[in-house]
Scaffold this motif. Structure first.
Motif, PDB file in Angstrom:
ATOM      1  N   SER A 198       0.821  -1.211   0.000  1.00 52.30           N
ATOM      2  CA  SER A 198       0.000   0.000   0.000  1.00 52.30           C
ATOM      3  C   SER A 198       0.850   1.254   0.000  1.00 52.30           C
ATOM      4  O   SER A 198       0.357   2.352  -0.235  1.00 52.30           O
ATOM      5  CB  SER A 198      -0.923   0.004   1.219  1.00 52.30           C
ATOM      6  N   ALA A 199       2.153   1.106   0.252  1.00 54.60           N
ATOM      7  CA  ALA A 199       3.030   2.272   0.273  1.00 54.60           C
ATOM      8  C   ALA A 199       3.643   2.546  -1.095  1.00 54.60           C
ATOM      9  O   ALA A 199       4.526   3.362  -1.232  1.00 54.60           O
ATOM     10  CB  ALA A 199       4.147   2.059   1.300  1.00 54.60           C
ATOM     11  N   MET A 200       3.159   1.852  -2.143  1.00 58.48           N
ATOM     12  CA  MET A 200       3.702   2.015  -3.476  1.00 58.48           C
ATOM     13  C   MET A 200       3.640   3.476  -3.896  1.00 58.48           C
ATOM     14  O   MET A 200       2.602   4.126  -3.759  1.00 58.48           O
ATOM     15  CB  MET A 200       2.904   1.176  -4.472  1.00 58.48           C
ATOM     16  N   ALA A 201       4.734   3.982  -4.391  1.00 60.02           N
ATOM     17  CA  ALA A 201       4.763   5.365  -4.840  1.00 60.02           C
ATOM     18  C   ALA A 201       4.161   5.448  -6.232  1.00 60.02           C
ATOM     19  O   ALA A 201       4.632   4.803  -7.163  1.00 60.02           O
ATOM     20  CB  ALA A 201       6.203   5.870  -4.850  1.00 60.02           C
ATOM     21  N   ALA A 202       3.103   6.214  -6.379  1.00 59.07           N
ATOM     22  CA  ALA A 202       2.446   6.362  -7.672  1.00 59.07           C
ATOM     23  C   ALA A 202       3.121   7.487  -8.458  1.00 59.07           C
ATOM     24  O   ALA A 202       3.645   8.436  -7.873  1.00 59.07           O
ATOM     25  CB  ALA A 202       0.975   6.678  -7.465  1.00 59.07           C
ATOM     26  N   PRO A 203       3.098   7.404  -9.791  1.00 56.32           N
ATOM     27  CA  PRO A 203       3.649   8.496 -10.597  1.00 56.32           C
ATOM     28  C   PRO A 203       2.919   9.800 -10.329  1.00 56.32           C
ATOM     29  O   PRO A 203       1.712   9.809 -10.079  1.00 56.32           O
ATOM     30  CB  PRO A 203       3.408   8.023 -12.036  1.00 56.32           C
ATOM     31  N   LYS A 204       3.629  10.890 -10.377  1.00 55.69           N
ATOM     32  CA  LYS A 204       3.013  12.199 -10.206  1.00 55.69           C
ATOM     33  C   LYS A 204       2.323  12.615 -11.502  1.00 55.69           C
ATOM     34  O   LYS A 204       2.642  12.129 -12.576  1.00 55.69           O
ATOM     35  CB  LYS A 204       4.078  13.237  -9.824  1.00 55.69           C
ATOM     36  N   TRP A 229      -9.137   9.275 -24.741  1.00 56.31           N
ATOM     37  CA  TRP A 229      -8.017   8.776 -23.941  1.00 56.31           C
ATOM     38  C   TRP A 229      -8.445   7.677 -22.971  1.00 56.31           C
ATOM     39  O   TRP A 229      -7.718   6.700 -22.781  1.00 56.31           O
ATOM     40  CB  TRP A 229      -7.358   9.928 -23.182  1.00 56.31           C
ATOM     41  N   VAL A 230      -9.618   7.815 -22.372  1.00 53.75           N
ATOM     42  CA  VAL A 230     -10.084   6.791 -21.435  1.00 53.75           C
ATOM     43  C   VAL A 230     -10.352   5.483 -22.164  1.00 53.75           C
ATOM     44  O   VAL A 230      -9.913   4.409 -21.735  1.00 53.75           O
ATOM     45  CB  VAL A 230     -11.353   7.256 -20.693  1.00 53.75           C
ATOM     46  N   ASN A 231     -11.073   5.545 -23.270  1.00 55.89           N
ATOM     47  CA  ASN A 231     -11.361   4.324 -24.027  1.00 55.89           C
ATOM     48  C   ASN A 231     -10.095   3.689 -24.586  1.00 55.89           C
ATOM     49  O   ASN A 231      -9.954   2.460 -24.592  1.00 55.89           O
ATOM     50  CB  ASN A 231     -12.332   4.626 -25.177  1.00 55.89           C
ATOM     51  N   LEU A 232      -9.170   4.526 -25.046  1.00 53.68           N
ATOM     52  CA  LEU A 232      -7.917   3.983 -25.565  1.00 53.68           C
ATOM     53  C   LEU A 232      -7.135   3.284 -24.467  1.00 53.68           C
ATOM     54  O   LEU A 232      -6.607   2.181 -24.662  1.00 53.68           O
ATOM     55  CB  LEU A 232      -7.069   5.107 -26.184  1.00 53.68           C
ATOM     56  N   TYR A 233      -7.059   3.905 -23.296  1.00 51.05           N
ATOM     57  CA  TYR A 233      -6.362   3.290 -22.161  1.00 51.05           C
ATOM     58  C   TYR A 233      -6.965   1.928 -21.839  1.00 51.05           C
ATOM     59  O   TYR A 233      -6.253   0.931 -21.694  1.00 51.05           O
ATOM     60  CB  TYR A 233      -6.458   4.201 -20.935  1.00 51.05           C
ATOM     61  N   THR A 263       2.977   5.319 -23.438  1.00 50.24           N
ATOM     62  CA  THR A 263       2.764   4.231 -22.491  1.00 50.24           C
ATOM     63  C   THR A 263       1.421   4.443 -21.794  1.00 50.24           C
ATOM     64  O   THR A 263       0.829   5.522 -21.867  1.00 50.24           O
ATOM     65  CB  THR A 263       3.872   4.193 -21.424  1.00 50.24           C
ATOM     66  N   LEU A 264       0.961   3.408 -21.097  1.00 50.84           N
ATOM     67  CA  LEU A 264      -0.251   3.573 -20.293  1.00 50.84           C
ATOM     68  C   LEU A 264      -0.047   4.630 -19.210  1.00 50.84           C
ATOM     69  O   LEU A 264      -0.956   5.417 -18.909  1.00 50.84           O
ATOM     70  CB  LEU A 264      -0.652   2.232 -19.670  1.00 50.84           C
ATOM     71  N   ASN A 265       1.132   4.661 -18.626  1.00 52.83           N
ATOM     72  CA  ASN A 265       1.437   5.695 -17.630  1.00 52.83           C
ATOM     73  C   ASN A 265       1.335   7.093 -18.232  1.00 52.83           C
ATOM     74  O   ASN A 265       0.877   8.034 -17.572  1.00 52.83           O
ATOM     75  CB  ASN A 265       2.825   5.484 -17.048  1.00 52.83           C
ATOM     76  N   ASP A 266       1.769   7.244 -19.480  1.00 54.84           N
ATOM     77  CA  ASP A 266       1.672   8.539 -20.142  1.00 54.84           C
ATOM     78  C   ASP A 266       0.217   8.985 -20.234  1.00 54.84           C
ATOM     79  O   ASP A 266      -0.106  10.149 -19.948  1.00 54.84           O
ATOM     80  CB  ASP A 266       2.264   8.474 -21.553  1.00 54.84           C
ATOM     81  N   ILE A 267      -0.651   8.067 -20.644  1.00 59.61           N
ATOM     82  CA  ILE A 267      -2.061   8.425 -20.807  1.00 59.61           C
ATOM     83  C   ILE A 267      -2.672   8.863 -19.483  1.00 59.61           C
ATOM     84  O   ILE A 267      -3.364   9.883 -19.403  1.00 59.61           O
ATOM     85  CB  ILE A 267      -2.849   7.249 -21.405  1.00 59.61           C
TER      86      ILE A 267
END
Length: 269
Positions: free
Chosen positions: A20-26, A103-107, A149-153
């Motif tokens: 649960s402490a995983m650092a998420a991308p900003k 973008w949501v549908n593409l992701y 990437t998915l992170n980019d979206i």
């Protein structure tokens, strides 16, 4: 011996990043995509994605499950063609409402595609290289000559441009702990209704929020992305609007911090 060491290393990496402490991308804006044409009345056709959802997504209790193992060859072909259709467009030429749905549908379509490409698997986190926790940082599509990437979206386009925490209820990570993959394709017309529905359904489900013996357990989404909800205090006030009993718990003198959980098992039927 080398194989054994590789397995040990991979297990250690997954153990660290799945906590649960995983650092998420900003949220880090990619300025190239922050362009739109508000005067363009054209819409983007998402009917192919809707057909795939209709035929392969089932609702079971709190979960929407995708039939990765039973999807037809025709639907696999339709998914590939739909993704190809979207990536050949220049989303910057459309208005913001069309862009959000795009973008949501593409992701979500790309996420289904990457799971299908690696199926069978018990978890999307097992997809990727030895030092990868899932496929989110892998190059997955090219649009306007830009590799994405998915992170980019999610973190460089959706979050910083729209600044709506409900984005986390719209993009699906193919896991049971994630807000559900919507049964409807997003469009410019239904986005607000789908976001409101997804928000309410997730928060009121056990995977979003659960109270046991006076203790509060939340989805790890509210830990990883607490900044999007205005910080912990604002986040708890926000959740309390949906479950008023939270207010009674967090105002007690002996209130302890919420615990956070996330189920990374595949959302497959």
């Amino acid at each position: 011996m080398k194989y054994f060491l590789n397995i040990v290393i991979r297990v250690m990496i997954i153990s660290v990043f799945s906590s649960s402490a995983m650092a998420a991308p900003k949220a880090d804006l990619w300025p190239y995509w922050n362009v739109s044409n508000p005067n363009n009345p054209q819409s983007i056709d998402h009917s192919a994605w809707q057909g795939i959802l209709d035929r392969n997504l089932s609702v079971q209790g709190d979960n929407h499950l995708f039939g990765y193992g039973s999807i037809s060859d025709q639907d696999k072909k339709s998914l590939h063609q739909y993704i190809q259709q979207l990536t050949q467009l220049d989303p910057r030429q459309y208005n913001k409402k069309q862009q959000f749905a795009y973008w949501v549908n593409l992701y979500n379509a790309l996420t289904v595609q990457v799971v299908l490409d690696n199926y069978p698997t018990k978890s999307i986190t097992k997809i990727g290289g030895l030092f990868s926790f899932g496929p989110w940082g892998q190059d997955i599509a090219t649009i306007n000559g830009k590799t994405i990437t998915l992170n980019d979206i999610e973190h460089r386009i959706l979050r910083p441009i729209w600044r709506d925490p409900r984005i986390h209820y719209s993009v699906n990570c193919a896991s049971l702990g994630c807000p559900n993959l919507a049964t409807q394709a997003f469009t410019a017309q239904n986005t607000e209704a789908l976001l409101a529905q997804a928000e309410r359904e997730f928060i009121l489900s056990d995977k979003g929020m659960k109270i046991t013996n006076g203790k509060l357990q939340l989805s790890s989404i509210y830990d990883w992305f607490v900044v999007d909800f205005g910080g912990q205090s604002a986040m708890l006030d926000y959740l309390a609007k949906f479950k008023p009993e939270i207010k009674r718990i967090i105002t007690k003198p002996n209130f302890s911090q919420p615990s956070y959980e996330y189920d990374w098992r595949l959302n497959g039927s």
